[in-house]
Design an enzyme around this catalytic site. Structure first.
Site, PDB file in Angstrom:
ATOM      1  N   HIS A  53       6.424   2.594  -2.131  1.00 18.85           N
ATOM      2  CA  HIS A  53       6.805   1.946  -3.381  1.00 18.85           C
ATOM      3  C   HIS A  53       5.753   2.277  -4.435  1.00 18.85           C
ATOM      4  O   HIS A  53       4.622   2.671  -4.101  1.00 18.85           O
ATOM      5  CB  HIS A  53       6.890   0.435  -3.199  1.00 18.85           C
ATOM      6  N   GLU A  55       3.929   0.358  -6.211  1.00 18.72           N
ATOM      7  CA  GLU A  55       2.718  -0.442  -6.029  1.00 18.72           C
ATOM      8  C   GLU A  55       1.834   0.142  -4.932  1.00 18.72           C
ATOM      9  O   GLU A  55       0.617   0.243  -5.085  1.00 18.72           O
ATOM     10  CB  GLU A  55       3.082  -1.896  -5.654  1.00 18.72           C
ATOM     11  N   CYS A  83       8.328  -6.641  -4.125  1.00 16.27           N
ATOM     12  CA  CYS A  83       9.002  -7.144  -2.921  1.00 16.27           C
ATOM     13  C   CYS A  83       7.978  -7.815  -2.005  1.00 16.27           C
ATOM     14  O   CYS A  83       6.787  -7.861  -2.302  1.00 16.27           O
ATOM     15  CB  CYS A  83       9.669  -5.981  -2.191  1.00 16.27           C
ATOM     16  N   CYS A  86       5.081  -5.467  -0.857  1.00 19.88           N
ATOM     17  CA  CYS A  86       4.099  -5.220  -1.904  1.00 19.88           C
ATOM     18  C   CYS A  86       3.283  -6.475  -2.234  1.00 19.88           C
ATOM     19  O   CYS A  86       2.098  -6.369  -2.549  1.00 19.88           O
ATOM     20  CB  CYS A  86       4.795  -4.665  -3.142  1.00 19.88           C
TER      21      CYS A  86
END
Length: 150
Positions: A53, A55, A83, A86
């Site tokens: 992701h 992040e 999410c 993360c």
């Protein structure tokens, strides 16, 4: 120009890079002492790695730059509410501030669903706020998914 707006614009540019690569357009930047030290966007499709992701990619780069797995006194700007995976990374890496643009009613874990950053069992408090460019970030994601459904 407002600092949060400037950094979120940089995160939105990262999201656009992801879009150009066929990834879900989410971007992030991480700052230390009000300077960008890392940028990233989603790459799970191109890397065949579901953990990539925006992040995660950004925090990994920042840890390399700072040569430390603890990213104290840093701020992460991301175009979409993180999410649960993360959120866990934000806690474990000791990010001080999270500023995100668009809410994610489906899998957002900061405000939309689980409220993980406010959980009593966590050992590090991440300050968070929903920041600027919500409309632009949301529209970029919506247009990506509309095009995929055609």
């Amino acid at each position: 120009m407002n600092r949060d707006l400037f950094f979120m614009e940089e995160a939105l540019e990262e999201a656009k890079k992801g879009l150009a690569e066929g990834e879900v357009p989410v971007g992030a930047v991480l700052t230390y002492k009000n300077k960008i030290i890392a940028k990233g966007h989603n790459t799970p499709i191109s890397s065949n790695d579901p953990s990539c992701h925006a992040e995660v990619n950004t925090i990994r780069e920042a840890a390399r730059v700072l040569e430390n797995y603890r990213l104290e006194k840093t701020s992460l700007y991301v175009t979409l509410e993180p999410c649960s995976m993360c959120c866990g990374l934000l806690i474990h890496s000791r990010i001080e501030n999270l500023i995100f643009a668009a809410l994610d009613p489906k899998s957002g874990a900061v405000m939309s669903n689980a409220n993980l950053l406010d959980a009593e069992f966590i050992n590090h408090k991440v300050n968070y706020s929903q920041g600027p460019l919500e409309k632009q970030s949301s529209e970029l994601l919506k247009s990506f998914f509309r095009a995929r459904r055609l």
